[in-house]
Design a protein around this motif. Structure first.
Motif, PDB file in Angstrom:
ATOM      1  N   THR A  58       0.834  -1.210   0.000  1.00  0.00           N
ATOM      2  CA  THR A  58       0.000   0.000   0.000  1.00  0.00           C
ATOM      3  C   THR A  58       0.867   1.259   0.000  1.00  0.00           C
ATOM      4  O   THR A  58       0.571   2.222  -0.706  1.00  0.00           O
ATOM      5  CB  THR A  58      -0.962   0.032   1.195  1.00  0.00           C
ATOM      6  OG1 THR A  58      -0.231  -0.206   2.399  1.00  0.00           O
ATOM      7  CG2 THR A  58      -2.059  -0.999   1.050  1.00  0.00           C
ATOM      8  N   ARG A  59       1.947   1.240   0.755  1.00  0.00           N
ATOM      9  CA  ARG A  59       2.847   2.395   0.790  1.00  0.00           C
ATOM     10  C   ARG A  59       3.605   2.532  -0.534  1.00  0.00           C
ATOM     11  O   ARG A  59       3.775   3.639  -1.050  1.00  0.00           O
ATOM     12  CB  ARG A  59       3.819   2.262   1.953  1.00  0.00           C
ATOM     13  CG  ARG A  59       4.713   3.462   2.111  1.00  0.00           C
ATOM     14  CD  ARG A  59       5.503   3.410   3.400  1.00  0.00           C
ATOM     15  NE  ARG A  59       6.706   4.206   3.249  1.00  0.00           N
ATOM     16  CZ  ARG A  59       7.833   3.958   3.854  1.00  0.00           C
ATOM     17  NH1 ARG A  59       7.940   2.942   4.683  1.00  0.00           N
ATOM     18  NH2 ARG A  59       8.874   4.729   3.668  1.00  0.00           N
ATOM     19  N   SER A  62       1.246   4.058  -3.010  1.00  0.00           N
ATOM     20  CA  SER A  62       0.961   5.476  -2.751  1.00  0.00           C
ATOM     21  C   SER A  62       2.172   6.360  -3.024  1.00  0.00           C
ATOM     22  O   SER A  62       2.025   7.498  -3.459  1.00  0.00           O
ATOM     23  CB  SER A  62       0.455   5.676  -1.320  1.00  0.00           C
ATOM     24  OG  SER A  62       1.471   5.444  -0.377  1.00  0.00           O
ATOM     25  N   GLU A  63       3.382   5.860  -2.802  1.00  0.00           N
ATOM     26  CA  GLU A  63       4.590   6.671  -3.000  1.00  0.00           C
ATOM     27  C   GLU A  63       5.143   6.591  -4.428  1.00  0.00           C
ATOM     28  O   GLU A  63       5.682   7.571  -4.932  1.00  0.00           O
ATOM     29  CB  GLU A  63       5.686   6.252  -2.018  1.00  0.00           C
ATOM     30  CG  GLU A  63       5.390   6.622  -0.591  1.00  0.00           C
ATOM     31  CD  GLU A  63       6.500   6.242   0.372  1.00  0.00           C
ATOM     32  OE1 GLU A  63       7.601   5.852  -0.080  1.00  0.00           O
ATOM     33  OE2 GLU A  63       6.254   6.325   1.588  1.00  0.00           O
ATOM     34  N   GLU A  66       1.384   2.352  -9.214  1.00  0.00           N
ATOM     35  CA  GLU A  66       1.137   0.952  -9.580  1.00  0.00           C
ATOM     36  C   GLU A  66       2.176   0.424 -10.551  1.00  0.00           C
ATOM     37  O   GLU A  66       2.539  -0.762 -10.497  1.00  0.00           O
ATOM     38  CB  GLU A  66      -0.263   0.799 -10.172  1.00  0.00           C
ATOM     39  CG  GLU A  66      -0.613  -0.645 -10.480  1.00  0.00           C
ATOM     40  CD  GLU A  66      -2.001  -0.828 -11.050  1.00  0.00           C
ATOM     41  OE1 GLU A  66      -2.310  -1.984 -11.429  1.00  0.00           O
ATOM     42  OE2 GLU A  66      -2.775   0.137 -11.129  1.00  0.00           O
ATOM     43  N   TRP A 142      -9.413   1.681  -2.731  1.00  0.00           N
ATOM     44  CA  TRP A 142      -9.715   2.117  -1.375  1.00  0.00           C
ATOM     45  C   TRP A 142     -11.206   2.145  -1.084  1.00  0.00           C
ATOM     46  O   TRP A 142     -11.621   1.924   0.043  1.00  0.00           O
ATOM     47  CB  TRP A 142      -9.109   3.506  -1.128  1.00  0.00           C
ATOM     48  CG  TRP A 142      -7.634   3.439  -1.000  1.00  0.00           C
ATOM     49  CD1 TRP A 142      -6.722   3.246  -1.999  1.00  0.00           C
ATOM     50  CD2 TRP A 142      -6.871   3.530   0.195  1.00  0.00           C
ATOM     51  NE1 TRP A 142      -5.446   3.229  -1.501  1.00  0.00           N
ATOM     52  CE2 TRP A 142      -5.506   3.408  -0.149  1.00  0.00           C
ATOM     53  CE3 TRP A 142      -7.203   3.720   1.533  1.00  0.00           C
ATOM     54  CZ2 TRP A 142      -4.493   3.460   0.790  1.00  0.00           C
ATOM     55  CZ3 TRP A 142      -6.183   3.781   2.465  1.00  0.00           C
ATOM     56  CH2 TRP A 142      -4.850   3.642   2.088  1.00  0.00           C
TER      57      TRP A 142
END
Length: 192
Positions: A58-59, A62-63, A66, A142
């Motif tokens: 997930t991190r 987000s950073e 994909e 999400w």
């Protein structure tokens, strides 16, 4: 299998078997259980990705996005496919989305899909979302799907890769233990 605590694998695979499906946690649980019962090597691609990048998926998403996830996932899959002795590889639900992964699996291993009907997938995603709240039910999705229309894009994106698999286990009505039994039956056929 003559005894529970035998030290050698119960079957021998000529090629690694990649197991995937619409719900990564379900796939992981089924594959891990089968590898434990059969004494086969087990590779969890999501955990290998997290190890390589030193952070949770997930991190990472987000950073870095994909695309970065798919790049590292492809590298980990490639390494697992050449590992010896051949074992079981749990591939996340999006593992076949990356270009070339389907061809890699076809060239170096066997593919088994734990298949769900869209309505059952919706129910399982909602259940997972309630259980994990406030964390997301999926690292890339999400929002909690409320209707079949909400889960359809997720389902349809993965469906083409899954439909190409020679072996698809209908898992909508199966528990982890039942899906494991079905998987082990398929592995027996691959080993013979």
């Amino acid at each position: 299998m003559s005894g529970y605590y035998e030290y050698e694998p119960q079957i021998e695979l000529a090629r690694p078997t990649v197991v995937t499906g619409y719900l990564t946690d379900f796939t992981r649980a089924v594959t891990y259980r089968a590898s434990s019962l059969l004494g086969l090597p087990y590779h969890d691609i999501d955990r290998l990705v997290e190890h390589d990048v030193a952070m949770e998926i997930t991190r990472l998403v987000s950073e870095s996005g994909e695309d970065r996830l798919r790049q590292v996932e492809s590298q980990c899959l490639e390494k697992a496919l050449v590992g010896q002795p051949a074992g079981l590889i749990a591939l996340g639900d999006g593992g076949l989305l990356a270009e070339g992964n389907r061809d890699r699996v076809e060239a170096d291993g066997d593919l088994i899909v734990l298949d769900f009907e869209m309505g059952n997938l919706l129910w399982r995603a909602q259940h997972r979302a309630r259980r994990l709240a406030p964390a997301p039910w999926h690292p890339l999705v999400w929002e909690i799907p409320a209707t079949v229309a909400d889960i359809r894009p997720y389902f349809q994106a993965r469906q083409p890769g899954f439909e190409q698999a020679e072996v698809r286990i209908p898992a909508s009505s199966l528990s982890v233990a039942q899906a494991c039994e079905a998987l082990m039956g398929q592995l027996d056929e691959l080993a013979s």
